[in-house]
Design an enzyme around this catalytic site. Structure first.
Site, PDB file in Angstrom:
ATOM      1  N   CYS A 160     -21.612 -68.821  -8.651  1.00  0.00           N
ATOM      2  CA  CYS A 160     -22.347 -69.240  -7.457  1.00  0.00           C
ATOM      3  C   CYS A 160     -22.664 -70.725  -7.561  1.00  0.00           C
ATOM      4  O   CYS A 160     -23.067 -71.192  -8.626  1.00  0.00           O
ATOM      5  CB  CYS A 160     -23.637 -68.417  -7.340  1.00  0.00           C
ATOM      6  SG  CYS A 160     -24.647 -68.831  -5.904  1.00  0.00           S
ATOM      7  N   HIS A 170     -21.614 -61.198  -1.397  1.00  0.00           N
ATOM      8  CA  HIS A 170     -22.294 -62.244  -2.173  1.00  0.00           C
ATOM      9  C   HIS A 170     -23.004 -63.223  -1.238  1.00  0.00           C
ATOM     10  O   HIS A 170     -24.182 -63.547  -1.434  1.00  0.00           O
ATOM     11  CB  HIS A 170     -21.261 -62.975  -3.056  1.00  0.00           C
ATOM     12  CG  HIS A 170     -21.799 -64.149  -3.802  1.00  0.00           C
ATOM     13  ND1 HIS A 170     -21.881 -64.190  -5.186  1.00  0.00           N
ATOM     14  CD2 HIS A 170     -22.300 -65.339  -3.378  1.00  0.00           C
ATOM     15  CE1 HIS A 170     -22.407 -65.344  -5.555  1.00  0.00           C
ATOM     16  NE2 HIS A 170     -22.666 -66.066  -4.484  1.00  0.00           N
ATOM     17  N   GLU A 171     -22.281 -63.675  -0.206  1.00  0.00           N
ATOM     18  CA  GLU A 171     -22.859 -64.674   0.696  1.00  0.00           C
ATOM     19  C   GLU A 171     -23.993 -64.083   1.522  1.00  0.00           C
ATOM     20  O   GLU A 171     -25.017 -64.743   1.738  1.00  0.00           O
ATOM     21  CB  GLU A 171     -21.777 -65.259   1.605  1.00  0.00           C
ATOM     22  CG  GLU A 171     -20.655 -66.001   0.874  1.00  0.00           C
ATOM     23  CD  GLU A 171     -21.169 -67.053  -0.090  1.00  0.00           C
ATOM     24  OE1 GLU A 171     -22.241 -67.625   0.157  1.00  0.00           O
ATOM     25  OE2 GLU A 171     -20.487 -67.305  -1.097  1.00  0.00           O
ATOM     26  N   HIS A 220     -27.338 -63.969  -0.075  1.00  0.00           N
ATOM     27  CA  HIS A 220     -28.115 -65.214   0.007  1.00  0.00           C
ATOM     28  C   HIS A 220     -29.054 -65.197   1.207  1.00  0.00           C
ATOM     29  O   HIS A 220     -30.139 -65.778   1.154  1.00  0.00           O
ATOM     30  CB  HIS A 220     -27.181 -66.420   0.128  1.00  0.00           C
ATOM     31  CG  HIS A 220     -26.569 -66.872  -1.170  1.00  0.00           C
ATOM     32  ND1 HIS A 220     -27.325 -67.332  -2.227  1.00  0.00           N
ATOM     33  CD2 HIS A 220     -25.285 -66.944  -1.579  1.00  0.00           C
ATOM     34  CE1 HIS A 220     -26.521 -67.671  -3.228  1.00  0.00           C
ATOM     35  NE2 HIS A 220     -25.266 -67.440  -2.864  1.00  0.00           N
TER      36      HIS A 220
HETATM   37 NI    NI Z   1     -23.665 -67.880  -4.139  1.00  0.00          NI
END
Ligand code: NI
Length: 183
Positions: A102, A144-145, A148
């Protein structure tokens, strides 16, 4: 050309839930997306979420290079994609573990379990609602995004912390795998 500073793990904005974008067609949104893309490409990342550049909006950009796509997807990459207000639905219970990195946790990588098959609904910058299914590595990038946007960084999802570490210190094979996702 504008490159934005990327927040690193520990910054409170990475722990906060980002807010829905009320009007995806607003000029401010287009400008932010443009600089997010430039920042992602400058950092050689696979994806970037708005909170990583200190903007608490539910916006994700990503691009899957052909050579990073899964073999079962016949090496097909995914062109630059902008997701505004994305919502993920898991299509089944199938999961897999893959190494992730990341841009907000520079130099490190670790194994994360993600769903293999997801359905994503989002708005475009033209305020069009689109739904598509993603699988494998593509699905991993999106999960994953979108994490966030909910204030979640991948280290908190690692089940086996003994495999979490600096890319330079991880084994050669793991370091290669760690290159799989960097967003
Ligand atoms: Ni990330």
């Amino acid at each position: 050309m504008a490159i934005l500073k990327i927040a690193r793990m520990g910054h409170p904005i990475l722990r906060a839930r980002a807010v829905e974008v009320p009007d995806p067609t607003a000029p401010d949104v287009a400008r932010l997306v443009s600089t997010m893309v430039e920042t992602m490409e400058d950092a050689d990342g696979t994806g970037l979420a708005a909170p990583q550049v200190h903007m608490p909006w539910r916006i994700v950009v990503y691009k899957v290079e052909d050579d990073r796509a899964d073999e079962e997807e016949e090496g097909e990459g995914v062109p630059l994609t902008v997701l505004v207000n994305p919502v993920i639905e898991f299509l089944d219970e199938e999961t897999s573990i893959g190494f992730e990195a990341c841009l907000s946790v520079p130099g490190m990588a670790g194994p994360v379990r993600r769903h293999e098959n997801i359905r994503v609904t989002y708005q475009t910058l033209e305020n069009e609602e689109i739904t598509f299914d993603a699988h494998g590595f593509h699905a991993r990038v999106i999960q994953h995004e979108c994490d966030h946007l909910d204030g979640i960084l991948y280290p908190s999802r690692i089940e086996d912390m003994s495999q979490f570490g600096f890319v330079e210190e991880l084994g050669r094979a793991q370091a290669g795998a760690a290159d799989d996702e960097d967003g």
